[in-house]
Design an enzyme around this catalytic site. Structure first.
Site, PDB file in Angstrom:
ATOM      1  N   SER A   1      10.731  -3.085  17.689  1.00  0.00           N
ATOM      2  CA  SER A   1      11.927  -2.294  17.902  1.00  0.00           C
ATOM      3  C   SER A   1      11.639  -1.390  19.091  1.00  0.00           C
ATOM      4  O   SER A   1      11.184  -1.858  20.128  1.00  0.00           O
ATOM      5  CB  SER A   1      12.279  -1.496  16.638  1.00  0.00           C
ATOM      6  OG  SER A   1      13.451  -0.722  16.842  1.00  0.00           O
TER       7      SER A   1
ATOM      8  N   TYR B   1      21.615  -2.079  23.737  1.00  0.00           N
ATOM      9  CA  TYR B   1      20.210  -2.172  23.323  1.00  0.00           C
ATOM     10  C   TYR B   1      20.011  -1.410  22.012  1.00  0.00           C
ATOM     11  O   TYR B   1      19.398  -1.919  21.072  1.00  0.00           O
ATOM     12  CB  TYR B   1      19.320  -1.601  24.422  1.00  0.00           C
ATOM     13  CG  TYR B   1      17.839  -1.647  24.118  1.00  0.00           C
ATOM     14  CD1 TYR B   1      17.157  -2.855  24.072  1.00  0.00           C
ATOM     15  CD2 TYR B   1      17.127  -0.477  23.892  1.00  0.00           C
ATOM     16  CE1 TYR B   1      15.799  -2.903  23.807  1.00  0.00           C
ATOM     17  CE2 TYR B   1      15.770  -0.513  23.634  1.00  0.00           C
ATOM     18  CZ  TYR B   1      15.105  -1.729  23.586  1.00  0.00           C
ATOM     19  OH  TYR B   1      13.768  -1.759  23.318  1.00  0.00           O
TER      20      TYR B   1
ATOM     21  N   LYS C   1      18.667  -2.580  18.223  1.00  0.00           N
ATOM     22  CA  LYS C   1      17.463  -2.011  17.616  1.00  0.00           C
ATOM     23  C   LYS C   1      17.773  -1.260  16.327  1.00  0.00           C
ATOM     24  O   LYS C   1      17.027  -1.359  15.352  1.00  0.00           O
ATOM     25  CB  LYS C   1      16.736  -1.099  18.620  1.00  0.00           C
ATOM     26  CG  LYS C   1      16.172  -1.845  19.823  1.00  0.00           C
ATOM     27  CD  LYS C   1      15.282  -3.021  19.404  1.00  0.00           C
ATOM     28  CE  LYS C   1      14.693  -3.765  20.572  1.00  0.00           C
ATOM     29  NZ  LYS C   1      13.898  -4.945  20.163  1.00  0.00           N
TER      30      LYS C   1
END
Length: 275
Positions: A133, A147, A151
């Site tokens: 992560s 993004y 994550k």
């Protein structure tokens, strides 16, 4: 010594992890998008590195490659979901195709690698999943909305997974690095810039990245070694923060969220049915 299955080993952290494991005597099943990317390691380490082409956005291919890895190598002790990248732009700037590709790679790809491996890990009665992560799985920075989407999502998935598979002797650890000098920054995908965001935090972050203004103090070799070390820790750590910036940024984000939650306690409790 253990056998590791790692996605995204051509460059960056995945490549360094592969090199360090091999140097320490481990066996690595390495997946790449370019078939010849690890020819030098294959020449040096021979049968201790197993290499296969894999695009993690292809679920059928994931199943075939994972099946082949277990068939060829027998027991695999550690599954490392490393393949991924960042889409760097304001939320409105991204195209539909870019958003889909980000999700398919960072979320769906990771989920399907885990799902493909689980039957084999259950059958052998042990295993450990390391999910890459980021500090960005707990905090946020402008221009990284998609993004962060991936994550934060994969962290929720893995935290749930950890509860489900712990009784089966399968561990799950979410790896949360801060900024490191790898190929990550140069591999970021961008979108056409909209003038409307120039004088906003998104524009400020874009200019700072372009100017190289962010200090990057993460030691890749130390980070990779801590990843290797964590598979021998008992009990299995659910999360592993790596880098001073990761610790500071995540702690500040968590403290802010906890304070906001506590400030809403009366509202939350008032909306509960009374006995």
């Amino acid at each position: 010594m253990k056998t590791w299955f790692i996605t995204g080993t051509s460059t960056g952290l995945g490549r360094i992890l592969t090199e360090k494991l091999l140097a320490q005597g481990h066996t690595v099943a390495a997946t790449v998008r370019k078939p010849n990317a690890l020819n030098d390691l294959k020449a040096q380490y021979g049968d201790r590195i197993w290499v296969e082409k894999l695009d993690v956005t292809d679920t059928l291919q994931i199943k075939e490659v994972v099946k082949k890895a277990f068939a060829d190598l027998g027991q695999i002790d550690v599954i490392v979901n490393n393949a991924g990248y960042a889409l760097f732009c304001a939320a409105e700037e991204a195209s539909d195709e870019q958003i889909k590709q980000q999700i398919d790679t960072n979320i769906t790809g990771s989920v399907q690698v885990i799902r493909a491996a689980l039957p084999y890990l259950r059958a052998q009665g042990s295993g450990h999943v390391l999910q890459l992560s980021s500090a960005g799985g707990q905090t946020t920075y402008p221009n990284f909305s998609y993004y962060h989407l991936t994550k934060w999502a994969i962290e929720g998935y893995c935290e749930t997974l950890a509860k489900e598979v712990a009784p089966l002797n399968i561990g799950v650890t979410i790896i949360e690095p801060g900024a490191h000098k790898t190929s990550f920054a140069t591999a970021m995908v961008t979108a056409p810039i909209m003038d409307a965001y120039d004088n906003t935090p998104a524009g400020d972050v874009r200019r700072a990245v372009e100017a190289g203004s962010f200090p990057i103090k993460g030691d890749v070799n130390k980070t990779v070694q801590e990843m290797i070390n964590c598979v021998n820790i008992s009990p299995v750590p659910l999360r592993l923060a790596l880098g001073g910036d990761a610790y500071r940024d995540m702690r500040a984000a968590l403290a802010t969220r906890l304070e906001a939650l506590d400030n809403q306690k009366d509202v939350a409790m008032a909306s509960e049915l009374k006995d």
